[in-house]
Design a protein around this motif. Structure first.
Motif, short mmCIF file in Angstrom:
data_model
loop_
_atom_site.label_atom_id
_atom_site.label_comp_id
_atom_site.label_asym_id
_atom_site.label_seq_id
_atom_site.Cartn_x
_atom_site.Cartn_y
_atom_site.Cartn_z
N THR A 3 0.84 -1.19 0.00
CA THR A 3 0.00 0.00 0.00
C THR A 3 0.88 1.25 0.00
O THR A 3 2.09 1.17 0.26
CB THR A 3 -0.90 0.03 1.24
N ASP A 4 0.27 2.39 -0.28
CA ASP A 4 1.02 3.65 -0.26
C ASP A 4 1.62 3.92 1.12
O ASP A 4 2.73 4.43 1.23
CB ASP A 4 0.12 4.81 -0.68
N ASP A 5 0.87 3.56 2.18
CA ASP A 5 1.38 3.77 3.54
C ASP A 5 2.63 2.93 3.80
O ASP A 5 3.58 3.40 4.42
CB ASP A 5 0.31 3.43 4.57
N ILE A 7 4.77 1.84 1.57
CA ILE A 7 5.86 2.40 0.77
C ILE A 7 6.42 3.65 1.45
O ILE A 7 7.63 3.81 1.56
CB ILE A 7 5.38 2.70 -0.66
N GLU A 8 5.52 4.51 1.92
CA GLU A 8 5.96 5.73 2.61
C GLU A 8 6.77 5.37 3.86
O GLU A 8 7.81 5.97 4.13
CB GLU A 8 4.76 6.59 3.01
N LEU A 9 6.31 4.38 4.61
CA LEU A 9 7.01 3.97 5.82
C LEU A 9 8.40 3.44 5.50
O LEU A 9 9.36 3.74 6.22
CB LEU A 9 6.17 2.92 6.56
N LYS A 10 8.54 2.68 4.43
CA LYS A 10 9.86 2.18 4.04
C LYS A 10 10.80 3.32 3.66
O LYS A 10 11.98 3.31 4.01
CB LYS A 10 9.73 1.19 2.88
N LYS A 11 10.28 4.30 2.95
CA LYS A 11 11.10 5.46 2.58
C LYS A 11 11.52 6.24 3.83
O LYS A 11 12.68 6.67 3.94
CB LYS A 11 10.32 6.38 1.63
N LEU A 12 10.59 6.41 4.75
CA LEU A 12 10.92 7.11 5.99
C LEU A 12 11.93 6.34 6.82
O LEU A 12 12.83 6.93 7.42
CB LEU A 12 9.66 7.36 6.81
N ARG A 13 11.79 5.03 6.86
CA ARG A 13 12.75 4.21 7.61
C ARG A 13 14.16 4.42 7.06
O ARG A 13 15.13 4.53 7.80
CB ARG A 13 12.35 2.74 7.55
N TRP A 14 14.28 4.49 5.75
CA TRP A 14 15.58 4.73 5.13
C TRP A 14 16.11 6.11 5.52
O TRP A 14 17.28 6.27 5.83
CB TRP A 14 15.47 4.60 3.61
N ARG A 15 15.23 7.11 5.53
CA ARG A 15 15.65 8.47 5.91
C ARG A 15 16.02 8.57 7.39
O ARG A 15 16.78 9.45 7.78
CB ARG A 15 14.55 9.48 5.59
N CYS A 16 15.48 7.68 8.20
CA CYS A 16 15.79 7.68 9.64
C CYS A 16 17.16 7.09 9.92
O CYS A 16 17.69 7.26 11.02
CB CYS A 16 14.73 6.91 10.42
N ARG A 17 17.73 6.40 8.97
CA ARG A 17 19.07 5.84 9.14
C ARG A 17 20.07 6.98 9.02
O ARG A 17 20.30 7.50 7.94
CB ARG A 17 19.34 4.77 8.11
N ARG A 18 20.67 7.35 10.13
CA ARG A 18 21.52 8.53 10.17
C ARG A 18 23.01 8.19 10.22
O ARG A 18 23.83 9.07 10.07
CB ARG A 18 21.16 9.40 11.37
#
Length: 84
Positions: A3-5, A7-18
């Motif tokens: 779902t779009d949610d 996909i968005e969560l996966k993208k955010l998880r990647w961005r949270c990797r600092r």
């Protein structure tokens, strides 16, 4: 199919990797526990935090320096108080 949610969560998880374990854990914890039910304004503040340089985020998150934005500071404090 995702779902779009999801996909968005996966993208955010990647961005949270600092690249800093402390920040990875803090932001990942928020994402896992709070993101889905967070109101839109809170989500916007979180996304602003993700745009911030890692060194600033680390200093703010660890309490070495005050975050100049009140909304970001409140959200960071909330994130810091989430249990591990």
């Amino acid at each position: 199919m995702q779902t779009d949610d999801e996909i968005e969560l996966k993208k955010l998880r990647w961005r949270c990797r600092r690249g800093m374990r402390e920040l990875d854990q803090l932001f990942g914890r928020y994402l896992d526990r709070c993101w889905r039910q967070a109101p839109t304004p809170e989500r916007a503040v979180f996304l602003q935090l993700l745009e911030t340089e890692d060194d600033k985020l680390w200093r703010w998150s660890m309490g070495y320096e005050a975050c100049p934005d009140a909304q970001q500071a409140r959200l960071l404090e909330y994130i810091r108080t989430l249990p591990p």
